[in-house]
Design a protein around this motif. Structure first.
Motif, PDB file in Angstrom:
ATOM      1  N   GLY A  68     -20.804  14.157 -70.103  1.00  0.00           N
ATOM      2  CA  GLY A  68     -21.390  13.365 -68.735  1.00  0.00           C
ATOM      3  C   GLY A  68     -20.701  14.073 -67.458  1.00  0.00           C
ATOM      4  O   GLY A  68     -20.026  14.902 -67.280  1.00  0.00           O
ATOM      5  N   ASP A  70     -19.086  12.696 -65.359  1.00  0.00           N
ATOM      6  CA  ASP A  70     -17.576  12.562 -65.083  1.00  0.00           C
ATOM      7  C   ASP A  70     -16.491  13.347 -65.914  1.00  0.00           C
ATOM      8  O   ASP A  70     -15.392  13.033 -65.934  1.00  0.00           O
ATOM      9  CB  ASP A  70     -17.325  10.907 -65.497  1.00  0.00           C
ATOM     10  CG  ASP A  70     -17.939  10.623 -66.753  1.00  0.00           C
ATOM     11  OD1 ASP A  70     -18.236  11.596 -67.626  1.00  0.00           O
ATOM     12  OD2 ASP A  70     -17.541   9.362 -67.154  1.00  0.00           O
ATOM     13  N   MET A  74     -20.406  11.951 -73.410  1.00  0.00           N
ATOM     14  CA  MET A  74     -21.353  11.180 -73.211  1.00  0.00           C
ATOM     15  C   MET A  74     -21.627  10.083 -74.509  1.00  0.00           C
ATOM     16  O   MET A  74     -21.780  10.558 -75.413  1.00  0.00           O
ATOM     17  CB  MET A  74     -22.748  11.671 -72.642  1.00  0.00           C
ATOM     18  CG  MET A  74     -23.876  10.922 -72.476  1.00  0.00           C
ATOM     19  SD  MET A  74     -25.368  11.735 -71.587  1.00  0.00           S
ATOM     20  CE  MET A  74     -24.626  11.870 -69.885  1.00  0.00           C
ATOM     21  N   THR A  87     -33.503  -1.047 -67.781  1.00  0.00           N
ATOM     22  CA  THR A  87     -32.971   0.210 -68.437  1.00  0.00           C
ATOM     23  C   THR A  87     -34.147   1.038 -68.469  1.00  0.00           C
ATOM     24  O   THR A  87     -35.177   0.489 -68.809  1.00  0.00           O
ATOM     25  CB  THR A  87     -32.190   0.123 -69.754  1.00  0.00           C
ATOM     26  OG1 THR A  87     -31.038  -0.660 -69.455  1.00  0.00           O
ATOM     27  CG2 THR A  87     -31.946   1.425 -70.164  1.00  0.00           C
ATOM     28  N   ALA A 110     -32.932   9.227 -61.513  1.00  0.00           N
ATOM     29  CA  ALA A 110     -31.577   8.686 -61.902  1.00  0.00           C
ATOM     30  C   ALA A 110     -30.530   8.320 -60.666  1.00  0.00           C
ATOM     31  O   ALA A 110     -29.613   7.581 -60.554  1.00  0.00           O
ATOM     32  CB  ALA A 110     -30.873   9.905 -62.404  1.00  0.00           C
ATOM     33  N   LYS A 113     -30.137   3.540 -58.192  1.00  0.00           N
ATOM     34  CA  LYS A 113     -29.142   2.839 -58.881  1.00  0.00           C
ATOM     35  C   LYS A 113     -29.419   1.502 -59.416  1.00  0.00           C
ATOM     36  O   LYS A 113     -28.585   0.429 -59.645  1.00  0.00           O
ATOM     37  CB  LYS A 113     -27.993   2.886 -57.649  1.00  0.00           C
ATOM     38  CG  LYS A 113     -27.360   4.118 -57.538  1.00  0.00           C
ATOM     39  CD  LYS A 113     -27.197   4.978 -58.799  1.00  0.00           C
ATOM     40  CE  LYS A 113     -26.611   6.406 -58.393  1.00  0.00           C
ATOM     41  NZ  LYS A 113     -26.253   7.364 -59.619  1.00  0.00           N
ATOM     42  N   ARG A 116     -30.660   1.764 -65.047  1.00  0.00           N
ATOM     43  CA  ARG A 116     -29.889   2.709 -65.764  1.00  0.00           C
ATOM     44  C   ARG A 116     -30.584   3.596 -66.663  1.00  0.00           C
ATOM     45  O   ARG A 116     -31.660   2.974 -67.483  1.00  0.00           O
ATOM     46  CB  ARG A 116     -28.962   1.705 -66.836  1.00  0.00           C
ATOM     47  CG  ARG A 116     -27.852   2.328 -67.660  1.00  0.00           C
ATOM     48  CD  ARG A 116     -27.077   1.191 -68.362  1.00  0.00           C
ATOM     49  NE  ARG A 116     -25.977   1.873 -69.227  1.00  0.00           N
ATOM     50  CZ  ARG A 116     -26.030   2.130 -70.242  1.00  0.00           C
ATOM     51  NH1 ARG A 116     -27.134   1.846 -70.970  1.00  0.00           N
ATOM     52  NH2 ARG A 116     -25.061   2.683 -70.923  1.00  0.00           N
ATOM     53  N   VAL A 118     -31.280   6.150 -69.503  1.00  0.00           N
ATOM     54  CA  VAL A 118     -30.438   6.454 -70.922  1.00  0.00           C
ATOM     55  C   VAL A 118     -31.646   7.452 -71.757  1.00  0.00           C
ATOM     56  O   VAL A 118     -32.867   7.195 -71.281  1.00  0.00           O
ATOM     57  CB  VAL A 118     -30.196   5.309 -71.998  1.00  0.00           C
ATOM     58  CG1 VAL A 118     -28.990   4.615 -70.960  1.00  0.00           C
ATOM     59  CG2 VAL A 118     -31.196   4.503 -72.219  1.00  0.00           C
ATOM     60  N   TYR A 140     -29.085  11.498 -67.495  1.00  0.00           N
ATOM     61  CA  TYR A 140     -28.417  10.319 -68.212  1.00  0.00           C
ATOM     62  C   TYR A 140     -27.002   9.741 -68.091  1.00  0.00           C
ATOM     63  O   TYR A 140     -26.263  10.696 -67.879  1.00  0.00           O
ATOM     64  CB  TYR A 140     -28.780  10.394 -69.914  1.00  0.00           C
ATOM     65  CG  TYR A 140     -30.050  11.189 -70.057  1.00  0.00           C
ATOM     66  CD1 TYR A 140     -31.293  10.412 -70.110  1.00  0.00           C
ATOM     67  CD2 TYR A 140     -30.327  12.440 -70.527  1.00  0.00           C
ATOM     68  CE1 TYR A 140     -32.582  11.134 -70.012  1.00  0.00           C
ATOM     69  CE2 TYR A 140     -31.339  13.130 -70.914  1.00  0.00           C
ATOM     70  CZ  TYR A 140     -32.521  12.354 -70.621  1.00  0.00           C
ATOM     71  OH  TYR A 140     -33.667  12.875 -71.026  1.00  0.00           O
ATOM     72  N   VAL A 141     -27.096   8.587 -68.457  1.00  0.00           N
ATOM     73  CA  VAL A 141     -25.635   7.903 -68.308  1.00  0.00           C
ATOM     74  C   VAL A 141     -25.267   7.688 -69.883  1.00  0.00           C
ATOM     75  O   VAL A 141     -24.096   7.411 -70.216  1.00  0.00           O
ATOM     76  CB  VAL A 141     -25.626   6.388 -67.667  1.00  0.00           C
ATOM     77  CG1 VAL A 141     -25.723   6.724 -66.096  1.00  0.00           C
ATOM     78  CG2 VAL A 141     -26.384   5.659 -68.286  1.00  0.00           C
TER      79      VAL A 141
END
Length: 205
Positions: A68, A70, A74, A87, A110, A113, A116, A118, A140-141
């Motif tokens: 992901g 971060d 993921m 979602t 995306a 906020k 979500r 996915v 995607y998260v």
């Protein structure tokens, strides 16, 4: 009276079948043609028996090796991911040509906020899936790998891409067959997201 041989008795029946089977096939094709001609011109508007019902039980592993934004691996996708927040589930694949056109629209979505986003990677390989997201962006998260297509069947997927809106209660609120575009995102999809967000607010008052 002398009875006819059995094979001679069956000949008229066979002749009737030879005539009736093509007629039945023609009638079916004609009905399909008129349905397409007179039915809704927007084939993204297709009924789904899942609307208003809880999301199907889902337990998909992550796309192998997918990282992901971060820098962390993921996660995959489970039913629990569909509760507590509105979602959007995007069904996608690297081999899907319309998914390439949809990719920049998903990247913009995306940024909302309130929801979500996915993914369900449908009948794909991890290498191809990673390359696709590396080229077109990863919105995607979480994204689960439906390599067998079984989860897609449970979700009633007609084709790829498809997009589902799931409310905070875990129920499917809306389904869009086909790619998100700049036009249908603003005219249809965002209003449906707004409805899903308002539904929880109304229920909580």
């Amino acid at each position: 009276m002398t009875a006819l041989p059995q094979d001679q008795n069956q000949q008229p029946r066979r002749m009737r079948l030879v005539v009736l089977v093509p007629l039945a096939l023609f009638a079916g094709l004609a009905a399909l043609f008129f349905f397409r001609l007179l039915g809704p011109s927007d084939h993204s508007v297709l009924p789904s028996v899942l609307i208003g019902h809880p999301a199907p039980p889902t337990s998909l592993p992550p796309v192998a090796g997918l990282v992901g934004g971060d820098g962390q691996p993921m996660p995959g996708l489970t039913t629990a991911d569909f509760a507590g927040q509105v979602t959007v589930l995007n069904v996608w694949a690297s081999w899907c040509i319309p998914c390439r056109d949809e990719a920049p629209v998903l990247m913009r979505l995306a940024g909302d906020k309130r929801v979500r986003l996915v993914g369900m990677n449908y009948k794909d390989t991890p290498d191809n899936a990673r390359r696709f997201l590396g080229r077109f962006g990863n919105p995607y998260v979480a994204s689960g790998a439906d390599s067998s297509g079984r989860a897609g069947i449970e979700w009633g997927v007609y084709g790829v891409p498809e997009n589902f809106i799931i409310g905070r209660d875990g129920k499917i609120a809306y389904k869009l067959v086909g790619p998100l575009t700049d036009e249908n995102l603003q005219s249809v999809f965002i209003p449906e997201i707004d409805k899903a967000l308002a539904a929880k607010t109304t229920a909580s008052n």
